[in-house]
Design an enzyme around this catalytic site. Structure first.
Site, PDB file in Angstrom:
ATOM      1  N   THR A  52       0.866  -1.182   0.000  1.00 54.19           N
ATOM      2  CA  THR A  52       0.000   0.000   0.000  1.00 54.19           C
ATOM      3  C   THR A  52       0.897   1.224   0.000  1.00 54.19           C
ATOM      4  O   THR A  52       1.883   1.272   0.733  1.00 54.19           O
ATOM      5  CB  THR A  52      -0.867   0.115   1.265  1.00 54.19           C
ATOM      6  OG1 THR A  52      -0.012   0.256   2.384  1.00 54.19           O
ATOM      7  CG2 THR A  52      -1.759  -1.066   1.441  1.00 54.19           C
ATOM      8  N   GLU A 111      -5.656  -3.557   1.531  1.00 51.41           N
ATOM      9  CA  GLU A 111      -5.748  -4.470   2.683  1.00 51.41           C
ATOM     10  C   GLU A 111      -6.987  -5.356   2.627  1.00 51.41           C
ATOM     11  O   GLU A 111      -7.157  -6.256   3.449  1.00 51.41           O
ATOM     12  CB  GLU A 111      -5.801  -3.671   3.994  1.00 51.41           C
ATOM     13  CG  GLU A 111      -4.473  -3.079   4.422  1.00 51.41           C
ATOM     14  CD  GLU A 111      -4.263  -1.668   3.915  1.00 51.41           C
ATOM     15  OE1 GLU A 111      -4.849  -1.318   2.869  1.00 51.41           O
ATOM     16  OE2 GLU A 111      -3.510  -0.913   4.558  1.00 51.41           O
ATOM     17  N   LYS A 124     -12.046  19.556  10.611  1.00 53.24           N
ATOM     18  CA  LYS A 124     -12.644  19.667  11.945  1.00 53.24           C
ATOM     19  C   LYS A 124     -12.858  21.137  12.264  1.00 53.24           C
ATOM     20  O   LYS A 124     -11.939  21.848  12.626  1.00 53.24           O
ATOM     21  CB  LYS A 124     -11.754  18.981  12.986  1.00 53.24           C
ATOM     22  CG  LYS A 124     -11.657  17.494  12.706  1.00 53.24           C
ATOM     23  CD  LYS A 124     -10.757  16.761  13.654  1.00 53.24           C
ATOM     24  CE  LYS A 124     -10.570  15.337  13.152  1.00 53.24           C
ATOM     25  NZ  LYS A 124      -9.313  15.103  12.457  1.00 53.24           N
ATOM     26  N   TRP A 127     -17.299  17.732  12.311  1.00 49.30           N
ATOM     27  CA  TRP A 127     -16.625  17.248  11.103  1.00 49.30           C
ATOM     28  C   TRP A 127     -17.335  17.709   9.831  1.00 49.30           C
ATOM     29  O   TRP A 127     -18.559  17.651   9.736  1.00 49.30           O
ATOM     30  CB  TRP A 127     -16.569  15.714  11.103  1.00 49.30           C
ATOM     31  CG  TRP A 127     -15.568  15.162  12.071  1.00 49.30           C
ATOM     32  CD1 TRP A 127     -14.809  15.870  12.954  1.00 49.30           C
ATOM     33  CD2 TRP A 127     -15.231  13.794  12.254  1.00 49.30           C
ATOM     34  NE1 TRP A 127     -14.021  15.019  13.669  1.00 49.30           N
ATOM     35  CE2 TRP A 127     -14.251  13.739  13.275  1.00 49.30           C
ATOM     36  CE3 TRP A 127     -15.651  12.601  11.662  1.00 49.30           C
ATOM     37  CZ2 TRP A 127     -13.691  12.538  13.701  1.00 49.30           C
ATOM     38  CZ3 TRP A 127     -15.104  11.415  12.090  1.00 49.30           C
ATOM     39  CH2 TRP A 127     -14.124  11.377  13.105  1.00 49.30           C
TER      40      TRP A 127
HETATM   41  P1  AMP Z   1      -5.867   1.634  -2.000  1.00 47.62           P
HETATM   42  O1  AMP Z   1      -5.441   0.726  -0.916  1.00 47.62           O
HETATM   43  O2  AMP Z   1      -4.739   2.324  -2.678  1.00 47.62           O
HETATM   44  O3  AMP Z   1      -6.779   0.949  -2.959  1.00 47.62           O
HETATM   45  O4  AMP Z   1      -6.698   2.817  -1.332  1.00 47.62           O
HETATM   46  C1  AMP Z   1      -7.812   2.548  -0.531  1.00 47.62           C
HETATM   47  C2  AMP Z   1      -8.485   3.827  -0.191  1.00 47.62           C
HETATM   48  O5  AMP Z   1      -9.021   4.455  -1.358  1.00 47.62           O
HETATM   49  C3  AMP Z   1      -9.681   3.676   0.706  1.00 47.62           C
HETATM   50  O6  AMP Z   1      -9.318   3.520   2.067  1.00 47.62           O
HETATM   51  C4  AMP Z   1     -10.445   4.959   0.440  1.00 47.62           C
HETATM   52  O7  AMP Z   1      -9.909   6.041   1.164  1.00 47.62           O
HETATM   53  C5  AMP Z   1     -10.197   5.190  -1.022  1.00 47.62           C
HETATM   54  N1  AMP Z   1     -11.329   4.705  -1.807  1.00 47.62           N
HETATM   55  C6  AMP Z   1     -11.466   3.542  -2.438  1.00 47.62           C
HETATM   56  N2  AMP Z   1     -12.641   3.464  -3.078  1.00 47.62           N
HETATM   57  C7  AMP Z   1     -13.297   4.622  -2.832  1.00 47.62           C
HETATM   58  C8  AMP Z   1     -14.575   5.163  -3.201  1.00 47.62           C
HETATM   59  N3  AMP Z   1     -15.416   4.507  -3.990  1.00 47.62           N
HETATM   60  N4  AMP Z   1     -14.903   6.389  -2.731  1.00 47.62           N
HETATM   61  C9  AMP Z   1     -14.063   7.076  -1.942  1.00 47.62           C
HETATM   62  N5  AMP Z   1     -12.845   6.627  -1.572  1.00 47.62           N
HETATM   63  C10 AMP Z   1     -12.462   5.416  -2.001  1.00 47.62           C
END
Ligand code: AMP
Length: 541
Positions: free
Chosen positions: A185, A331, A440, A445
């Site tokens: 990640t 994850e 905030k 929020w």
């Molecule tokens: P990654 O591990 O790089 O795929 O990133 C995961 C993160 O992407 C999540 O924890 C979210 O913050 C963001 N994310 C994934 N899908 C969405 C979605 N449909 N809308 C908003 N944020 C998203």
């Protein structure tokens, strides 16, 4: 009393063998660096995977060892996926858009023994070659001769590597809990962290993704993953498509190219595709400009970051394509929630339907969710209470590679996603922010994502980001940074007036800054961290 059922192991090998026997004739079509359109069948793909597995065994790769890839979506990458996992090695996909120092860290942390690399990324690795000490050699994913000019040590081209190897391999009987793939990640702080997927997790995840209210793939679908194969296993599409025998279409290095995507959709009859919002902007802009159509396309799955309503509406109204919003994480293998209509959808008003569709959907069976406040107390599912989103399930990371459990893992087996969410009474989740990005204001929020979605719905706005900026009275107030479409003009007052009636009054940003561009991460998401750094000296008027 125990159940009296056979305990067959859930492995990626079982997906491959099933596809080979029952869907051998289904097609895999790819754009690659060296071929405008390569076409073959699953049968040929898996025969070549067997050849690759033989070659890797000849190189002395041992069970559990990592094979890294820096590659686009195409048939050779597919072969590497199956050959490595099914032979008992670990397919470690690496995002080539990361900074070179991050790539170096990731390769060394994972101890990749060999790297499979698209020709386009050879210069990137040549610059690092004296430092990637664990890597024995490099396989250039191209035709014979593709490795001729590189200075990378022990470089060989892919076709030469597998030439002369047998079309069959004695695939080992693997434990379903053994590792099959790995992805780091690109977290916002600290070094990237490795997530190690097990065969069992990815098989269960594949079943879940295939369900009708999730990706709903079948032998009659033509699937084009525009989400990269280095981004959480292309959201499991390569496994799911193989399991059901869906035709696969890979755009190779042309992911962000609207013209290629349209040509592939029309030419290959693509019915369903998946990717982050930015690629759909590229496709829609191309369609708009040329008047070209995507006649076969029925569904687009959008995830990775919030999908603006404008993208959904344009697909639906102009092209008759249904957009499904989905949410997940590296994850989570990655699927967490998927948006399909609730049973009472048809009885809802148009605005209620949109309110549901803009949420990221309900948890896919297998994923449990809850939202908690700062004290860890569970919050109600009323659609408005904001809380930290926690998840658990059989395809969710239990610990990180060589780190163990992170701060995000609690004692009851929940993983804190780092996202802030609301959940409505039907169980539809809305991501309102990253924990670190939420604004905030006077202790309350404000969702930066809601404000950004409202801003990009303005026809003059191409992209928008909202961050919290220091405010002497409220601690933080929202600051809107906007990129306009070329040739458009908009004043601060016009932009702020646009929010009236669309969000709560106290949510309306305190100021607007017009910028030429916004910073993005390697996966194409807005980088709020970099934007905050850029705007650190900003003060409200
Ligand atoms: P990654 O591990 O790089 O795929 O990133 C995961 C993160 O992407 C999540 O924890 C979210 O913050 C963001 N994310 C994934 N899908 C969405 C979605 N449909 N809308 C908003 N944020 C998203």
């Amino acid at each position: 009393m125990l159940g009296l059922i056979m305990n067959r192991q859930l492995t990626i090998t079982s997906i491959m063998e099933h596809a080979r026997k029952f869907h051998g004739d289904a097609e895999v079509v790819s754009v690659t660096a060296d071929q405008p359109l390569h076409r073959y069948t699953y049968r040929e793909a898996f025969a070549r995977s067997a050849r690759l597995a033989n070659a890797l065994a000849r190189l002395g790769i041992l069970q559990g060892e990592r094979i890294g890839t820096l590659a686009w979506n195409d048939y050779r990458h597919l072969e590497v996926y199956f050959a490595t996992s099914c032979a008992g090695f670990v397919c470690h996909t690496i995002n080539p858009r990361l900074f070179p120092e991050q790539i170096e860290y990731i390769v060394e942390h994972a101890e990749d023994r060999w790297l499979f690399v698209d020709p386009a990324f050879v210069p990137l690795l040549e610059a690092l070659k004296h430092r990637l000490g664990c890597v024995e050699g490099f396989v250039i994913l191209g035709p014979a001769g593709a490795a001729a000019k590189t200075t990378l040590r022990n470089a060989v081209d892919y076709e030469t590597l597998i030439a002369g190897e047998p079309d069959t391999f004695d695939w080992p009987e693997l434990d379903e809990n053994s590792a099959c793939a790995m992805c780091y990640t690109s977290g916002t702080t600290g070094n990237p962290k490795g997530v190690v997927y097990s065969h069992r997790a990815l098989v269960l995840h594949t079943y879940a993704c295939l369900m009708p209210d999730v990706m709903s793939l079948s032998a009659r679908e033509v699937v084009m993953p525009v989400v990269p194969m280095f981004h959480v296993n292309a959201w499991s599409i390569p496994y799911g498509a193989a399991a059901v025998g869906a035709k696969l279409v890979f755009p190779g290095p042309k992911m962000g190219d609207g013209e290629t995507l349209q040509r592939l959709i029309e030419g290959e009859g693509v019915t369903v595709t998946a990717g982050v919002p930015t690629v759909w902007l590229a496709l829609l802009t191309h369609l708009d400009r040329t008047g070209k159509q995507v006649p076969s396309l029925r569904r687009v799955i959008v995830g990775g970051s919030a999908c603006p309503r404008t993208i959904m509406e344009e697909f639906e109204h102009e092209h008759g394509v249904h957009v499904h919003h989905a949410w997940g994480m590296t994850e989570m293998s990655p699927m967490g929630t998927f948006n399909s209509p609730s049973a009472d959808f048809d009885t809802l008003s148009s605005e209620e339907q949109w309110a549901q569709r803009l949420r990221v959907g309900r948890p896919v069976y297998g994923v449990e969710v809850k939202i908690v406040d700062a004290a860890g107390k569970e919050l109600p599912w009323d659609g408005v209470s904001f809380g930290a989103l926690k998840v658990r399930g059989p395809w969710i990371c239990a610990e990180y590679f060589r780190i163990g459990k992170g701060d995000a893992h609690d004692d009851e087996g929940w993983f804190e996603t780092g996202d802030v969410a609301t959940i409505d009474r039907r169980g539809y989740v809305a991501i309102t922010d990253r924990t670190k990005d939420v604004i905030k204001s006077g202790g309350e929020w404000i969702s930066s994502i809601d404000l950004e979605n409202t801003a990009v719905a303005h026809p003059a706005v191409a992209e928008a980001a909202v961050i919290g900026a220091y405010h002497p009275r409220w601690d933080e107030r929202p600051l809107l940074c906007v990129v306009l479409h070329p040739g458009e003009q908009l004043t601060r007052e016009e932009m702020l007036a646009w929010f009236e009636g669309k969000v709560a009054k106290w949510w309306v940003p305190d100021d607007v800054v017009f910028v030429d561009g916004l910073p993005h991460t390697a996966t194409g998401k807005l980088s709020k961290k970099d934007l905050r750094e850029r705007m650190k000296d900003y003060r409200f008027p």
